[in-house]
Design an enzyme around this catalytic site. Structure first.
Site, short mmCIF file in Angstrom:
data_model
loop_
_atom_site.label_atom_id
_atom_site.label_comp_id
_atom_site.label_asym_id
_atom_site.label_seq_id
_atom_site.Cartn_x
_atom_site.Cartn_y
_atom_site.Cartn_z
N ALA A 55 2.10 -73.67 16.77
CA ALA A 55 1.22 -73.60 17.93
C ALA A 55 0.63 -74.97 18.20
CB ALA A 55 0.10 -72.58 17.68
N ASP A 56 0.21 -75.15 19.45
CA ASP A 56 -0.51 -76.37 19.80
C ASP A 56 -1.58 -76.02 20.84
OD1 ASP A 56 -0.36 -79.43 19.37
OD2 ASP A 56 -0.74 -79.17 21.51
N THR A 57 -2.76 -76.59 20.64
CA THR A 57 -3.89 -76.32 21.52
C THR A 57 -4.32 -77.59 22.22
OG1 THR A 57 -4.65 -74.50 20.11
CG2 THR A 57 -6.26 -75.45 21.62
#
Length: 204
Positions: free
Chosen positions: A73-75
């Site tokens: 994931a990447d935010t």
């Protein structure tokens, strides 16, 4: 081939591990990808988030010998078309918080699943979630208080929803868990969409 592939979290983030634990998921192991997170020239926040999530998942999948499904994931914190950095210094965190003070912004989190080469029955999938967050207006002294708390370190946009900044956040419209680092509903849906039999092992 094992009957059930491993679930590998492509992150060393304790926040993402804690979020997975909320829905009863414990990765078989973690593997932190080391990729260049510099935005490409002219890259917008949403494509940036999806690119990084996919690159992280693909990198870990490529070096995983066993049958496995890789979760990455990447935010990204976006102020309009601008990507705010991860705050590695107090000065960067202060600049981010000053920009966010009294304004609404968007937190974009992309979740990618990628099978390792040894698990041919898995399939790569991606989901991106956008959440609106609004800060109240903060004085310089209030920003200093947040910085003194220290939970801005390494956080996109210089704050943590689950930290001291919560006392200044007046609106979260969307997924709170996505703002923290992993949208749990969407992650569960992606896992449920994988091969039947594996689903029951990971999440009911």
């Amino acid at each position: 081939m094992t009957e059930t592939p491993l679930l590998v979290l492509a992150s060393a983030s304790p926040r993402r591990r804690d979020l997975l634990a909320q829905i009863g998921l414990v990765p078989d192991r973690t593997d932190q990808p080391d990729i260049d997170e510099t935005p490409q020239p002219g890259e917008l926040p949403r494509p940036y988030a999806t690119r990084l999530a996919q690159e992280k998942a693909a990198l870990v999948a490529g070096r995983t010998a066993e049958p496995a499904l890789i979760l990455a994931a990447d935010t990204v914190v976006a102020l309009g078309r601008r990507i705010l950095p991860k705050a590695e210094t107090r000065e960067t965190a202060r600049d981010c918080l000053a920009k966010l003070s009294g304004r609404r912004h968007t937190v974009i989190t992309s979740v990618a699943l990628c099978p390792s080469p040894a698990w041919t029955e898995g399939r790569a999938t991606l989901r991106t979630v956008e959440t609106a967050v609004a800060f109240s207006r903060m004085t310089d002294r209030q920003i200093d208080t947040l910085l003194d708390a220290g939970d801005w370190q390494g956080k996109a946009g210089g704050y943590a929803l689950q930290g001291h900044a919560a006392s200044f956040i007046r609106l979260v419209l969307g997924s709170p868990s996505a703002v923290i680092g992993l949208p749990l509903f969407e992650t569960a849906q992606l896992l449920r969409g994988q091969k039947r039999g594996c689903t029951e092992h990971w999440i009911s």
